[in-house]
Write an enzyme that holds these catalytic residues in place. Structure first.
Site, PDB file in Angstrom:
ATOM      1  N   TYR A   1       0.829  -1.204   0.000  1.00 54.15           N
ATOM      2  CA  TYR A   1       0.000   0.000   0.000  1.00 54.15           C
ATOM      3  C   TYR A   1       0.871   1.266   0.000  1.00 54.15           C
ATOM      4  O   TYR A   1       0.653   2.201  -0.783  1.00 54.15           O
ATOM      5  CB  TYR A   1      -0.901  -0.019   1.238  1.00 54.15           C
ATOM      6  CG  TYR A   1      -1.943   1.071   1.276  1.00 54.15           C
ATOM      7  CD1 TYR A   1      -3.045   1.036   0.428  1.00 54.15           C
ATOM      8  CD2 TYR A   1      -1.842   2.133   2.188  1.00 54.15           C
ATOM      9  CE1 TYR A   1      -4.015   2.029   0.474  1.00 54.15           C
ATOM     10  CE2 TYR A   1      -2.804   3.121   2.235  1.00 54.15           C
ATOM     11  CZ  TYR A   1      -3.891   3.073   1.382  1.00 54.15           C
ATOM     12  OH  TYR A   1      -4.836   4.058   1.429  1.00 54.15           O
TER      13      TYR A   1
ATOM     14  N   ILE B   1      -9.328   7.869   8.181  1.00 57.77           N
ATOM     15  CA  ILE B   1     -10.664   8.346   7.843  1.00 57.77           C
ATOM     16  C   ILE B   1     -11.659   7.230   8.149  1.00 57.77           C
ATOM     17  O   ILE B   1     -11.364   6.046   7.932  1.00 57.77           O
ATOM     18  CB  ILE B   1     -10.737   8.730   6.338  1.00 57.77           C
ATOM     19  CG1 ILE B   1      -9.599   9.695   5.968  1.00 57.77           C
ATOM     20  CG2 ILE B   1     -12.098   9.341   6.005  1.00 57.77           C
ATOM     21  CD1 ILE B   1      -9.580  11.026   6.695  1.00 57.77           C
TER      22      ILE B   1
END
Lengths: 129, 249
Positions: free
Chosen positions: B154, B187
């Site tokens: 990632y 988030i």
């Protein structure tokens, strides 16, 4: 089939639009980089516009070959394009004035091969065979 | 409305941050096409929910495919004849230690998060160059800078996006196209659910503002970057993380 004059008109308009230059600057002998201020991204833009303007496909590298100087180490020696380099340029850019470069083959003069005349001649060949 | 009449294409628009961006863009007056892969029900729900407020369409496409990306872009051009804003948001995680990471987990993350950016961005180059204007917004992540265990794939994809953003900004600035990235922190989305469940308290302690971010926090940054207010900003990676990366103790 368009005449050379008609092709020139379209090239002139294309360069005016793509480079933001005036029509009187776009002469047959004007060099795209030196005289008209084109940068690498502009070549792509010009290509897109020509394809649209003439409704043709121009394979990448055919009109504006890329990475000419770095293609081969035998191409340049001591800041000058070698004889083999000149031969390669004649093959890759048959519409450019390679003879003129051969007279003064400094590597920085390669950019001057890209002229309005070279474009018109390329398109003439492409459109009219 | 700050994006009145603008045409936007958002990848990964059916969930999480992407959905928040789609909603915010429609609210600001943009015509929005968003790409989804498998969440058809969610995509349909967004279209029916937002259709009353503006123009929005959903396009099914696998962002890993160059051909599918070109098709999606062509569909938008066919419908609205231009593309003003591209948001490369699609992304997945397949966390795991590198020592045992399957090749599939590596490739899926790189293909979905990074190669999709190439696929879509190259497809909008031509229309944006002839328009002489465009906004490209890439979704990065603070993970590109933080060194989180288990996120080599990632972080590599997001670090790649940061480099891509800067290089492309230099290439196309002359054509009045800006390219920026947003690097969100934690988030509240499906993607971060597992980590939040395991360590929400610890995470909040590391965030200066002591709260997790919401998709709207990222969407408002995307609206700003797409709006005329941001016309002189390009090549930037903007961290929107509540101070997570400040690194103080």
């Amino acid at each position: 089939m368009p005449t050379q004059d008609e092709i020139f008109k379209v090239v002139q308009e294309t360069l005016e639009d793509a480079l933001g230059v005036d029509d009187d600057e776009v002469t047959m002998d004007a060099t795209l980089q030196g005289d008209l201020g084109a940068e690498s991204i502009d070549f792509l833009d010009i290509l897109f516009r020509l394809e649209k303007g003439f409704d043709i496909k121009i394979p990448r590298g055919e009109l504006f070959p890329e990475n000419l100087a770095s293609a081969d180490s035998s191409f340049v020696q001591d800041g000058k394009v070698t004889e083999s380099g000149i031969a390669q340029l004649r093959e890759k850019m048959p519409h450019a004035d390679v003879d003129k470069l051969a007279e003064n083959p400094a590597v920085e003069n390669i950019a001057d091969l890209f002229t309005v005349r070279m474009m018109v001649s390329f398109l003439d060949q492409k459109l009219n065979g | 409305m700050r994006l009145e009449g603008q045409v936007a294409l958002v990848t990964g628009g059916s969930r999480g941050i992407g959905k928040g961006i789609v909603e915010a863009f429609v609210k600001e007056g943009a015509k929005v096409a968003f790409v989804y892969n498998s969440s058809k029900d969610a995509a349909d729900a967004i279209v029916s929910e937002l259709s009353a407020s503006g123009e929005v369409i959903a396009i099914q496409a696998d962002v890993k495919s160059k051909e599918a990306a070109q098709k999606a872009v062509d569909e938008v051009l066919e419908k609205w004849e231009r593309i003003d804003i591209l948001v490369n948001n699609a992304g997945v995680i397949r966390d795991g230690l590198l020592a045992t990471m399957d090749e599939d987990d590596w490739c899926t993350v790189i293909d979905t998060n990074l190669n999709s950016v190439y696929n879509f961005t190259q497809s909008v180059m031509r229309p944006m160059m002839s328009q002489r204007s465009g906004r490209i917004i890439n979704m990065s992540s603070v993970a590109s800078e933080m060194g989180n265990q288990g996120q080599t794939n990632y972080a590599a994809s997001k670090g790649g996006i940061n480099g891509f953003t800067k290089c492309l900004a230099a290439e196309v600035g002359r054509r009045n196209i800006t390219v920026n990235a947003i690097a969100p922190g934690f988030i509240e989305t499906d993607m971060t659910e597992a980590v939040r469940n395991a360590a929400e308290g610890e995470i909040k302690k590391a965030i200066a503002l002591r709260r997790l971010g919401k998709p709207e926090d990222i969407a408002s940054t995307a609206v700003f970057l797409a709006s005329p207010d941001a016309s002189y900003i390009t090549g930037q990676v903007i961290e929107v993380d509540g101070g997570l990366t400040l690194g103080g103790i």
